[in-house]
Design an enzyme around this catalytic site. Sequence first.
Site, PDB file in Angstrom:
ATOM      1  CD  GLN A 119      17.288  -9.801 -13.815  1.00 18.43           C
ATOM      2  OE1 GLN A 119      16.764 -10.662 -13.115  1.00 18.43           O
ATOM      3  NE2 GLN A 119      16.587  -8.903 -14.472  1.00 18.43           N
ATOM      4  CB  VAL A 173      19.780  -2.133 -12.870  1.00 15.51           C
ATOM      5  CG1 VAL A 173      20.940  -1.589 -13.670  1.00 15.51           C
ATOM      6  CG2 VAL A 173      20.090  -2.102 -11.390  1.00 15.51           C
ATOM      7  CG  HIS A 191      17.829  -6.835 -20.074  1.00 13.83           C
ATOM      8  ND1 HIS A 191      18.280  -6.867 -21.375  1.00 13.83           N
ATOM      9  CD2 HIS A 191      17.803  -5.523 -19.722  1.00 13.83           C
ATOM     10  CE1 HIS A 191      18.540  -5.629 -21.786  1.00 13.83           C
ATOM     11  NE2 HIS A 191      18.247  -4.796 -20.798  1.00 13.83           N
ATOM     12  CG  ASP A 232      20.199  -2.610 -22.731  1.00 15.37           C
ATOM     13  OD1 ASP A 232      18.984  -2.312 -22.749  1.00 15.37           O
ATOM     14  OD2 ASP A 232      20.814  -2.931 -21.692  1.00 15.37           O
ATOM     15  CD  GLU A 250      17.252   1.660 -18.845  1.00 14.84           C
ATOM     16  OE1 GLU A 250      16.980   0.719 -19.619  1.00 14.84           O
ATOM     17  OE2 GLU A 250      17.748   1.498 -17.728  1.00 14.84           O
ATOM     18  CG  HIS A 285      15.459  -1.474 -22.169  1.00 11.80           C
ATOM     19  ND1 HIS A 285      16.111  -2.340 -21.328  1.00 11.80           N
ATOM     20  CD2 HIS A 285      14.208  -1.969 -22.304  1.00 11.80           C
ATOM     21  CE1 HIS A 285      15.293  -3.319 -20.975  1.00 11.80           C
ATOM     22  NE2 HIS A 285      14.132  -3.107 -21.548  1.00 11.80           N
TER      23      HIS A 285
END
Length: 268
Positions: free
Chosen positions: A143, A172, A180, A187, A235, A238
């Site tokens: 990350q 992000v 995540h 994704d 997104e 996602h």
Amino acid sequence: MKKNSRGTSPHRTRHLMIYTFLLILVLLYFASRQQRLTMEGQQKVEDAKKQVSVLELKKTKEKPSPDSGDALVLEQEEMWSLILTNESHPVPENINIQLKKIDGTEESVDERVYGPLMKMLAEMRQQGMDPIVCSGYRTKEKQTELYQQQIQEFIDQGHPEKEAEELAKKEVSVPQSGEHRLGLAVDIYSGGHLALDVGFADTPEGIWLREHASDYGFILRYEQGKENQTGINYEPWHFRYVGVKAAQYMKEHGLCLEEFYLDQGLYG
Ligand SMILES: [Zn+2]
């Protein structure tokens, strides 16, 4: 005596004037005091009314009316799938996630999410679609790398560092936060559209997922128009696991996870 006999009348008049003046002062004082007390009284009544309405709200929240059709009963054992994470709610450092690798990819997810994810992907393939999981669980190190890359990208585009960081946060998750990190999100893109961009929303896979992901317990986590609540830009690729019941409820009511937390009184 001379004074008395000659000055009685003016003295009396003067005294009368002084008494009258004092009397007026005293009356004015009481009048203003009375007004103040009345105002304070009204304020107290208003405050009491407000308190009652807050209590009533809480009461309604705690015990949803059974005939509202809106009641959602969440069990303690399913709360793992409803953990909220965003910039202000980082994932606990000591979280212990049992991962399971997704066949044919380098990606993993929380093993409890693996089954529903596989079922969903199988159904899509059955219908002739080509969904590809391109991202699942991320370590804090991964990350951090992605976050720094994103900041650098904005700096390269000419944004000052501070601004680049603010822009990156919307693209992000900041390290140690986000789905995540929990292993609860994937994704997904498509064999016919190998890019994580808004164009995915118009692919057969994007359209199908928007409509059916909730039947498998997944939500489109960063929805268009919810940027202010989620803190992340739209997104369409996602998907986050929250369980079928919660996913269908959120879809039906048009709620993002942050709004669902408010709706269900889940904030601690
Ligand atoms: Zn993602």
